[in-house]
Motif scaffolding. Structure first.
Motif, short mmCIF file in Angstrom:
data_model
loop_
_atom_site.label_atom_id
_atom_site.label_comp_id
_atom_site.label_asym_id
_atom_site.label_seq_id
_atom_site.Cartn_x
_atom_site.Cartn_y
_atom_site.Cartn_z
N MET A 27 0.79 -1.20 -0.05
CA MET A 27 -0.01 -0.14 -0.08
C MET A 27 0.96 1.18 0.01
N ILE A 28 0.61 2.27 -0.91
CA ILE A 28 1.44 3.42 -0.91
C ILE A 28 1.09 4.30 0.22
N SER A 29 2.03 4.91 0.83
CA SER A 29 1.63 5.96 1.92
C SER A 29 1.07 7.20 1.34
N ASP A 30 0.55 8.11 2.33
CA ASP A 30 -0.04 9.36 1.91
C ASP A 30 1.29 10.28 1.54
N PHE A 31 2.28 9.94 2.25
CA PHE A 31 3.48 10.86 2.09
C PHE A 31 3.84 10.46 0.67
N ASP A 32 4.22 9.44 0.45
CA ASP A 32 4.55 8.98 -1.26
C ASP A 32 3.85 9.39 -1.97
N ARG A 33 2.49 9.28 -1.89
CA ARG A 33 1.46 9.89 -2.62
C ARG A 33 1.64 11.43 -3.04
N ALA A 34 1.80 12.08 -1.96
CA ALA A 34 1.96 13.52 -2.11
C ALA A 34 3.22 14.06 -2.48
N ASN A 35 4.16 13.18 -2.44
CA ASN A 35 5.65 13.66 -2.86
C ASN A 35 6.14 12.72 -4.17
N LEU A 36 5.06 12.54 -4.97
CA LEU A 36 5.57 11.43 -6.09
C LEU A 36 6.51 12.31 -6.81
N ASP A 37 6.27 13.75 -7.27
CA ASP A 37 7.49 14.29 -8.10
C ASP A 37 8.79 14.19 -7.57
N ALA A 91 9.20 1.46 -16.40
CA ALA A 91 8.55 0.21 -17.24
C ALA A 91 7.83 0.40 -18.58
N ASP A 92 8.01 -0.42 -19.35
CA ASP A 92 7.23 -0.37 -20.40
C ASP A 92 5.86 -1.04 -20.18
N PRO A 93 4.89 -0.88 -21.35
CA PRO A 93 3.50 -1.41 -20.75
C PRO A 93 3.30 -2.69 -20.27
N VAL A 94 4.05 -3.54 -20.76
CA VAL A 94 3.86 -4.96 -20.48
C VAL A 94 4.55 -5.19 -19.26
N ASN A 95 5.89 -4.56 -19.03
CA ASN A 95 6.42 -5.03 -17.66
C ASN A 95 5.42 -4.25 -16.62
N ARG A 96 4.98 -2.94 -17.06
CA ARG A 96 4.00 -2.18 -15.90
C ARG A 96 2.76 -3.26 -15.59
N ALA A 97 2.32 -3.91 -16.60
CA ALA A 97 1.21 -4.65 -16.28
C ALA A 97 1.48 -5.80 -15.07
N ARG A 98 2.77 -6.37 -15.35
CA ARG A 98 3.27 -7.33 -14.38
C ARG A 98 3.67 -6.64 -13.08
N LEU A 99 4.07 -5.53 -13.06
CA LEU A 99 4.25 -4.94 -11.68
C LEU A 99 2.64 -4.77 -10.96
N ARG A 100 1.84 -4.21 -12.01
CA ARG A 100 0.51 -3.98 -11.53
C ARG A 100 -0.12 -5.08 -10.64
N ALA A 101 0.30 -6.38 -11.22
CA ALA A 101 -0.20 -7.73 -10.60
C ALA A 101 0.11 -7.85 -9.18
N ALA A 102 1.23 -7.32 -8.90
CA ALA A 102 2.09 -7.39 -7.48
C ALA A 102 1.59 -6.24 -6.72
N PHE A 103 1.80 -4.97 -7.42
CA PHE A 103 1.61 -3.50 -6.65
C PHE A 103 0.68 -2.75 -7.14
N PRO A 104 -0.86 -3.15 -7.12
CA PRO A 104 -1.67 -2.41 -7.80
C PRO A 104 -1.81 -0.89 -7.33
N ALA A 105 -1.74 -0.73 -6.12
CA ALA A 105 -1.73 0.72 -5.53
C ALA A 105 -0.77 1.48 -6.00
N GLU A 106 0.41 1.10 -6.08
CA GLU A 106 1.55 1.94 -6.41
C GLU A 106 1.33 2.33 -8.06
N VAL A 107 1.04 1.15 -8.71
CA VAL A 107 0.73 1.59 -10.40
C VAL A 107 -0.31 2.55 -10.23
#
Length: 70
Positions: A1-11, A32-48
């Motif tokens: 889960m992504i923290s509020d701090f990380d979300r607010a300071n993404l830049d 990540a390219d779209p294919v690898n981003r999809a793979r990352l999304r499977a494990a880290f959906p909130a962060e993607v």
């Protein structure tokens, strides 16, 4: 889960601030390219989703599915 701090300071995280796991993960998602981003999304959906929201392409998560790259 992504923290509020990380979300607010993404830049600053994406340009190199932070040495914690989620900061490195967000930078990896950004590179990540779209294919690898999809793979990352499977494990880290909130962060993607946070990255895609920050980038302004909330609908991009529907473009490539994990089943398309498995």
């Amino acid at each position: 889960m992504i923290s509020d701090f990380d979300r607010a300071n993404l830049d600053s995280i994406l340009v190199g601030h932070g040495d914690w796991f989620t900061a490195h993960l967000l930078r990896l998602i950004a590179k990540a390219d779209p294919v690898n981003r999809a793979r990352l999304r499977a494990a880290f959906p909130a962060e993607v989703q946070a990255f895609e929201s920050w980038r302004g392409d909330d609908n991009a998560r529907h473009s490539v599915r994990v089943s398309d790259v498995a």
